[in-house]
Design a protein around this motif. Structure first.
Motif, PDB file in Angstrom:
ATOM      1  N   ARG A   8     -13.700  22.587  15.718  1.00 11.00           N
ATOM      2  CA  ARG A   8     -14.650  23.619  16.137  1.00 11.00           C
ATOM      3  C   ARG A   8     -15.900  22.992  16.726  1.00 11.00           C
ATOM      4  O   ARG A   8     -16.478  23.514  17.688  1.00 11.00           O
ATOM      5  CB  ARG A   8     -15.017  24.533  14.954  1.00 11.00           C
ATOM      6  CG  ARG A   8     -13.830  25.275  14.421  1.00 11.00           C
ATOM      7  CD  ARG A   8     -14.155  26.513  13.609  1.00 11.00           C
ATOM      8  NE  ARG A   8     -15.237  26.432  12.658  1.00 11.00           N
ATOM      9  CZ  ARG A   8     -15.154  25.926  11.432  1.00 11.00           C
ATOM     10  NH1 ARG A   8     -14.023  25.369  11.006  1.00 11.00           N
ATOM     11  NH2 ARG A   8     -16.176  25.950  10.616  1.00 11.00           N
ATOM     12  N   ASP A   9     -16.342  21.886  16.153  1.00  6.12           N
ATOM     13  CA  ASP A   9     -17.501  21.180  16.686  1.00  6.12           C
ATOM     14  C   ASP A   9     -17.253  20.812  18.151  1.00  6.12           C
ATOM     15  O   ASP A   9     -18.098  21.045  19.029  1.00  6.12           O
ATOM     16  CB  ASP A   9     -17.759  19.934  15.840  1.00  6.12           C
ATOM     17  CG  ASP A   9     -19.051  19.207  16.182  1.00  6.12           C
ATOM     18  OD1 ASP A   9     -19.840  19.698  17.014  1.00  6.12           O
ATOM     19  OD2 ASP A   9     -19.274  18.116  15.605  1.00  6.12           O
ATOM     20  N   GLN A  53     -16.992  23.902  20.572  1.00 10.23           N
ATOM     21  CA  GLN A  53     -18.281  24.513  20.897  1.00 10.23           C
ATOM     22  C   GLN A  53     -19.175  23.598  21.732  1.00 10.23           C
ATOM     23  O   GLN A  53     -20.304  23.967  22.079  1.00 10.23           O
ATOM     24  CB  GLN A  53     -18.978  24.920  19.602  1.00 10.23           C
ATOM     25  CG  GLN A  53     -18.235  26.032  18.863  1.00 10.23           C
ATOM     26  CD  GLN A  53     -18.746  26.288  17.461  1.00 10.23           C
ATOM     27  OE1 GLN A  53     -19.939  26.122  17.176  1.00 10.23           O
ATOM     28  NE2 GLN A  53     -17.847  26.703  16.566  1.00 10.23           N
ATOM     29  N   TRP A 111     -12.901  30.248  16.325  1.00  9.90           N
ATOM     30  CA  TRP A 111     -13.274  28.968  16.930  1.00  9.90           C
ATOM     31  C   TRP A 111     -14.782  28.886  17.196  1.00  9.90           C
ATOM     32  O   TRP A 111     -15.318  27.796  17.403  1.00  9.90           O
ATOM     33  CB  TRP A 111     -12.499  28.745  18.228  1.00  9.90           C
ATOM     34  CG  TRP A 111     -11.114  28.229  17.983  1.00  9.90           C
ATOM     35  CD1 TRP A 111      -9.963  28.960  17.853  1.00  9.90           C
ATOM     36  CD2 TRP A 111     -10.734  26.861  17.807  1.00  9.90           C
ATOM     37  NE1 TRP A 111      -8.891  28.135  17.613  1.00  9.90           N
ATOM     38  CE2 TRP A 111      -9.336  26.837  17.589  1.00  9.90           C
ATOM     39  CE3 TRP A 111     -11.428  25.657  17.834  1.00  9.90           C
ATOM     40  CZ2 TRP A 111      -8.627  25.649  17.382  1.00  9.90           C
ATOM     41  CZ3 TRP A 111     -10.725  24.473  17.634  1.00  9.90           C
ATOM     42  CH2 TRP A 111      -9.345  24.474  17.407  1.00  9.90           C
ATOM     43  N   ARG A 112     -15.461  30.011  17.173  1.00  8.22           N
ATOM     44  CA  ARG A 112     -16.909  30.030  17.415  1.00  8.22           C
ATOM     45  C   ARG A 112     -17.706  30.084  16.116  1.00  8.22           C
ATOM     46  O   ARG A 112     -18.940  30.194  16.144  1.00  8.22           O
ATOM     47  CB  ARG A 112     -17.280  31.226  18.292  1.00  8.22           C
ATOM     48  CG  ARG A 112     -16.785  31.104  19.729  1.00  8.22           C
ATOM     49  CD  ARG A 112     -17.531  30.018  20.460  1.00  8.22           C
ATOM     50  NE  ARG A 112     -17.040  29.808  21.822  1.00  8.22           N
ATOM     51  CZ  ARG A 112     -17.466  28.822  22.608  1.00  8.22           C
ATOM     52  NH1 ARG A 112     -18.362  27.955  22.154  1.00  8.22           N
ATOM     53  NH2 ARG A 112     -16.981  28.692  23.820  1.00  8.22           N
TER      54      ARG A 112
END
Length: 317
Positions: free
Chosen positions: A252-253, A256, A295-296
């Protein structure tokens, strides 16, 4: 002990390189080459991400194939009239035949095509992205990151080799295993590697430390497809990515971070795998899930410190 014979990827690529000194016959020249990709493909996705992170959009144009191909090749069905507007081709196969009319190997993406001759230059996916970092430096954006730092290359190469063998290609070795024993071996190696990666990333933000490198790009393109495709379609089902806390936060890091998540089209990804692989999914039915809005969600990886782009700047920074 002899390992069970399993799925083997054809790596007999066209290995010409585009270099700053042109020593191999293909000099770095802005506007001359076209990068052909399919957003659905994880190997092509690497090239899209690296091109964006380095700011090579103006130097190397981009052609995108649709998510579904037949036994002949990827097609430019997303473009008006079903033809790439620069090359004029309906099929990527045409660029391969322009290079070698007798070409009989796989028609793969990513591929770099020489626009003046409309012929394939290379489809060596692993080398293409490294050359973007090392040979195209004169055309990088201001503040472009160093994705292949010289002082880290020996260790990086080892990490990337394991990621390729057991994870990037490992999911395919599970999905296309010809026997139970071959599947069992691929499955074991995949999740052993994911456990190793989880441990490695438990106290460092990225694979090589505090900054993003090509190693992260290579791992990301598999992780981002894991729950949508590999967990069910390829039987990589010990756990979902969302059930692996370190890797899920790490992914996810990256997602984003500008240059990563903005290259991902989950609809095309699912369409490609579930429609093209009819031996695994005879009906061609594409699953509706999973929900990708998570995912956000917050990942908290910034608490590990580091600077994602090192001495460079993020896109738009």
């Amino acid at each position: 002990m002899t390992r069970p014979k399993g799925y083997e990827r054809d790596r007999n690529y066209v290995t010409d390189r585009i270099t700053a000194d042109g020593s191999g016959g293909w000099p770095v020249e802005p506007g001359r080459y076209r990068l052909v990709v399919a957003p659905a493909c994880p190997w092509a996705n690497r090239a899209v991400i690296v091109r964006r992170l380095l700011g090579l959009e103006q130097a190397i144009s981009l052609a995108s194939c649709g998510p579904v191909h037949d036994e002949r090749s990827w097609t430019f069905d997303l473009d008006p009239g079903g033809r790439d507007p620069v090359l004029g081709y309906e099929r990527l196969q045409e660029a391969y035949f322009a290079r070698d009319p007798a070409y009989s190997r796989g028609i793969t993406v990513p591929a770099i095509v020489d626009v003046p001759t409309r012929a394939l230059v290379t489809n060596d996916f692993a080398q293409i992205t490294l050359d973007f970092s090392t040979e195209w430096t004169a055309h990088h954006r201001d503040g472009a990151p160093d994705l292949y730092p010289e002082k880290l290359r020996d260790e990086m190469d080892e990490v990337m080799q394991r990621v390729y063998t057991d994870v990037n290609n490992g999911v395919y070795r599970c999905g296309f295993a010809p026997t139970q024993s071959a599947y069992d071996e691929a499955y074991r190696r995949l999740f052993t590697a994911l456990d190793w990666l989880s441990e490695r990333l438990s106290d460092r933000r990225y694979l090589m430390g505090g900054t993003i490198t090509e190693a992260d790009v290579r791992l990301f393109t598999t992780l981002v497809r894991f729950d949508a495709v590999y967990h069910g379609h390829f039987k990589c089902n010990r756990q979902k990515l969302t059930e692996l806390p370190v890797l899920w936060a790490y992914a996810r890091d990256l997602f984003q971070t500008p240059g990563f998540g903005d290259t991902i089209d989950f609809t095309q990804i699912k369409t490609h795998f579930y429609v093209v692989h009819r031996k695994l999914n005879p009906s061609g039915t594409v699953p509706a899930g999973p929900d990708t809005s998570n995912w956000r969600s917050a990942h908290d990886r910034e608490q590990l410190g580091g600077r994602p782009f090192g001495d460079g700047l993020p896109l738009g920074g």
